[in-house]
Design an enzyme around this catalytic site. Structure first.
Site, PDB file in Angstrom:
ATOM      1  CE  LYS A  13      67.419  46.842  41.486  1.00 32.14           C
ATOM      2  NZ  LYS A  13      66.696  45.913  42.043  1.00 32.14           N
ATOM      3  NE  ARG A  88      62.846  51.243  43.273  1.00 25.79           N
ATOM      4  CZ  ARG A  88      63.917  50.615  43.728  1.00 25.79           C
ATOM      5  NH1 ARG A  88      65.131  50.968  43.612  1.00 25.79           N
ATOM      6  NH2 ARG A  88      63.874  49.615  44.485  1.00 25.79           N
ATOM      7  NE  ARG A 123      67.512  41.097  49.869  1.00 27.61           N
ATOM      8  CZ  ARG A 123      67.026  42.211  48.970  1.00 27.61           C
ATOM      9  NH1 ARG A 123      68.077  42.404  48.264  1.00 27.61           N
ATOM     10  NH2 ARG A 123      65.721  42.627  49.282  1.00 27.61           N
ATOM     11  NE  ARG A 156      66.423  45.174  51.649  1.00 28.16           N
ATOM     12  CZ  ARG A 156      66.500  45.556  50.515  1.00 28.16           C
ATOM     13  NH1 ARG A 156      67.698  45.723  49.760  1.00 28.16           N
ATOM     14  NH2 ARG A 156      65.583  45.785  49.695  1.00 28.16           N
ATOM     15  NE  ARG A 167      61.213  45.517  47.978  1.00 29.79           N
ATOM     16  CZ  ARG A 167      62.233  44.688  48.522  1.00 29.79           C
ATOM     17  NH1 ARG A 167      61.827  44.022  49.368  1.00 29.79           N
ATOM     18  NH2 ARG A 167      63.333  44.822  47.861  1.00 29.79           N
TER      19      ARG A 167
HETATM   20  P1  AP5 Z   1      70.106  41.378  45.243  1.00 30.37           P
HETATM   21  O1  AP5 Z   1      71.417  41.331  44.600  1.00 30.37           O
HETATM   22  O2  AP5 Z   1      70.053  41.912  46.850  1.00 30.37           O
HETATM   23  O3  AP5 Z   1      69.007  41.950  44.534  1.00 30.37           O
HETATM   24  P2  AP5 Z   1      68.466  43.174  44.205  1.00 30.37           P
HETATM   25  O4  AP5 Z   1      68.195  43.459  42.813  1.00 30.37           O
HETATM   26  O5  AP5 Z   1      69.661  44.547  44.515  1.00 30.37           O
HETATM   27  O6  AP5 Z   1      67.240  43.539  45.119  1.00 30.37           O
HETATM   28  P3  AP5 Z   1      66.637  44.633  46.064  1.00 30.37           P
HETATM   29  O7  AP5 Z   1      65.784  44.159  46.941  1.00 30.37           O
HETATM   30  O8  AP5 Z   1      67.930  45.354  46.940  1.00 30.37           O
HETATM   31  O9  AP5 Z   1      66.073  45.747  45.315  1.00 30.37           O
HETATM   32  P4  AP5 Z   1      65.085  46.615  45.226  1.00 30.37           P
HETATM   33  O10 AP5 Z   1      65.046  47.316  44.157  1.00 30.37           O
HETATM   34  O11 AP5 Z   1      63.749  46.103  45.629  1.00 30.37           O
HETATM   35  O12 AP5 Z   1      65.543  47.560  46.568  1.00 30.37           O
HETATM   36  P5  AP5 Z   1      66.380  48.658  46.802  1.00 30.37           P
HETATM   37  O13 AP5 Z   1      67.263  48.374  48.034  1.00 30.37           O
HETATM   38  O14 AP5 Z   1      66.830  49.462  45.460  1.00 30.37           O
HETATM   39  O15 AP5 Z   1      69.658  39.895  45.177  1.00 30.37           O
HETATM   40  C1  AP5 Z   1      68.558  39.335  46.040  1.00 30.37           C
HETATM   41  C2  AP5 Z   1      68.697  37.961  46.597  1.00 30.37           C
HETATM   42  O16 AP5 Z   1      68.886  36.813  45.546  1.00 30.37           O
HETATM   43  C3  AP5 Z   1      69.953  37.847  47.358  1.00 30.37           C
HETATM   44  O17 AP5 Z   1      69.832  37.072  48.514  1.00 30.37           O
HETATM   45  C4  AP5 Z   1      71.022  37.186  46.333  1.00 30.37           C
HETATM   46  O18 AP5 Z   1      72.171  36.636  47.302  1.00 30.37           O
HETATM   47  C5  AP5 Z   1      70.262  36.290  45.446  1.00 30.37           C
HETATM   48  N1  AP5 Z   1      70.667  36.042  44.198  1.00 30.37           N
HETATM   49  C6  AP5 Z   1      71.277  37.140  43.359  1.00 30.37           C
HETATM   50  N2  AP5 Z   1      71.604  36.626  42.256  1.00 30.37           N
HETATM   51  C7  AP5 Z   1      71.196  35.461  42.254  1.00 30.37           C
HETATM   52  C8  AP5 Z   1      71.191  34.595  41.254  1.00 30.37           C
HETATM   53  N3  AP5 Z   1      71.773  34.517  40.022  1.00 30.37           N
HETATM   54  N4  AP5 Z   1      70.746  33.149  41.402  1.00 30.37           N
HETATM   55  C9  AP5 Z   1      70.088  33.026  42.719  1.00 30.37           C
HETATM   56  N5  AP5 Z   1      70.077  33.908  43.625  1.00 30.37           N
HETATM   57  C10 AP5 Z   1      70.665  34.907  43.231  1.00 30.37           C
HETATM   58  O19 AP5 Z   1      65.059  49.865  47.480  1.00 30.37           O
HETATM   59  C11 AP5 Z   1      64.332  49.475  48.475  1.00 30.37           C
HETATM   60  C12 AP5 Z   1      63.441  50.289  49.015  1.00 30.37           C
HETATM   61  O20 AP5 Z   1      64.109  51.740  49.008  1.00 30.37           O
HETATM   62  C13 AP5 Z   1      62.437  50.508  47.837  1.00 30.37           C
HETATM   63  O21 AP5 Z   1      61.273  49.543  48.092  1.00 30.37           O
HETATM   64  C14 AP5 Z   1      61.843  52.037  48.239  1.00 30.37           C
HETATM   65  O22 AP5 Z   1      61.188  52.139  48.983  1.00 30.37           O
HETATM   66  C15 AP5 Z   1      63.279  52.694  48.223  1.00 30.37           C
HETATM   67  N6  AP5 Z   1      64.020  52.935  47.023  1.00 30.37           N
HETATM   68  C16 AP5 Z   1      65.092  52.913  46.752  1.00 30.37           C
HETATM   69  N7  AP5 Z   1      65.564  53.373  45.582  1.00 30.37           N
HETATM   70  C17 AP5 Z   1      64.845  54.369  45.485  1.00 30.37           C
HETATM   71  C18 AP5 Z   1      64.280  55.055  44.128  1.00 30.37           C
HETATM   72  N8  AP5 Z   1      65.177  55.350  43.313  1.00 30.37           N
HETATM   73  N9  AP5 Z   1      63.138  55.769  44.261  1.00 30.37           N
HETATM   74  C19 AP5 Z   1      62.171  55.746  45.340  1.00 30.37           C
HETATM   75  N10 AP5 Z   1      62.515  54.862  46.126  1.00 30.37           N
HETATM   76  C20 AP5 Z   1      63.589  54.271  46.318  1.00 30.37           C
HETATM   77 ZN    ZN Z   2      69.701  45.755  46.082  1.00 28.92          ZN
END
Ligand code: AP5
Ligand code: ZN
Length: 218
Positions: A13, A88, A123, A156, A167
């Site tokens: 994402k 989410r 990552r 992270r 997760r």
């Molecule tokens: P990346 O682009 O970082 O993936 P992402 O989908 O953004 O992953 P996140 O871990 O950020 O998602 P998440 O939803 O768990 O975390 P968030 O920060 O929202 O890519 C991942 C890796 O893969 C990178 O190294 C990248 O380079 C690589 N990659 C990308 N594309 C690729 C490809 N095509 N091929 C190979 N490699 C590739 O949330 C974190 C925490 O915050 C949650 O757990 C929760 O506690 C809280 N939180 C956030 N939002 C909310 C909400 N709305 N409600 C409640 N709690 C929330």
């Molecule tokens: Zn992210």
């Protein structure tokens, strides 16, 4: 344009958000990035959120909904925005519907769980901007440094394999129901319903970018 990027942890994402916001000239609203900034700043919100984030659980809906409602009133959101990692849960989606925040597209990036575990361990993140790299699949130009600022990249706290598994569980239980929620809404014929598109998230970063651009006509 207003878009939602939906997908499990590590689905890409953040990586794809970067391409979309540049192409469309809209801000990225990543609730994860906002929470990490609050943790880093040591605010009350950050201290509260950190407990949930470190265990892989979701931060309570009221907190997140308040944060997003405030953010979207800012002037840069007038021309549209991209939600990354929000909504989410069904209550988060309902809160936007009730507030009259109409969305054009929900873009789901679909990646199987096994692939996600592989991606997370490599990552690296530039915390101030949220720019994301992978040591093998998407390396920075200079090892350990952000491409734009040259500042250091970090791992992270919630990228430990055990936390990633938690997760994923939380994603399947609490976030995946949004797939049906949005599909049913679209099928109801309501003109306010967003268009739902599902993108295969396996492949090169640029291939996935092009699939998304094609799907949203960008
Ligand atoms: P990346 O682009 O970082 O993936 P992402 O989908 O953004 O992953 P996140 O871990 O950020 O998602 P998440 O939803 O768990 O975390 P968030 O920060 O929202 O890519 C991942 C890796 O893969 C990178 O190294 C990248 O380079 C690589 N990659 C990308 N594309 C690729 C490809 N095509 N091929 C190979 N490699 C590739 O949330 C974190 C925490 O915050 C949650 O757990 C929760 O506690 C809280 N939180 C956030 N939002 C909310 C909400 N709305 N409600 C409640 N709690 C929330
Ligand atoms: Zn992210």
């Amino acid at each position: 344009m207003r878009l939602i990027l939906l997908g499990g942890p590590g689905a890409g994402k953040g990586t794809q958000a970067n391409f979309i916001i540049q192409k469309l000239g809209i801000p990225q609203i990543s609730t994860g990035d906002m929470l990490r900034a609050a943790v880093k700043a040591g605010t009350e919100l950050g201290l509260e959120a950190k407990k949930y984030m470190d265990s892989g659980a979701l931060v309570p809906d009221e907190v997140i909904i308040g944060l997003v409602k405030e953010r979207i009133t800012q002037p840069d959101c007038q021309k549209g925005f991209l939600f990354d990692g929000f909504p989410r849960t069904i209550p988060q989606a309902e809160a936007m519907k009730e507030a009259g925040v109409d969305i054009d597209y929900v873009v789901e990036i679909a990646v199987p769980d096994e692939e996600i575990i592989k991606r997370m361990s490599g990552r690296r993140v530039h915390l101030p901007s949220g720019r994301t790299y992978h040591v093998v699949f998407n390396p920075p130009k200079v090892e350990g440094k952000d491409d734009v600022t040259g500042e250091p990249l970090i791992q992270r706290d919630d990228d430990k394999e055990e936390t990633v598994r938690k997760r994923l569980e939380v994603y399947h239980a609490q976030t995946e129901p949004l797939v049906d929620y949005y599909k049913k809404w679209e099928a109801s014929g309501d003109p306010k319903a967003p268009k739902y598109v599902r993108i295969d998230g396996i492949g090169k970063v640029e291939e996935i970018r092009d699939r998304i651009f094609a799907a949203i006509g960008a």
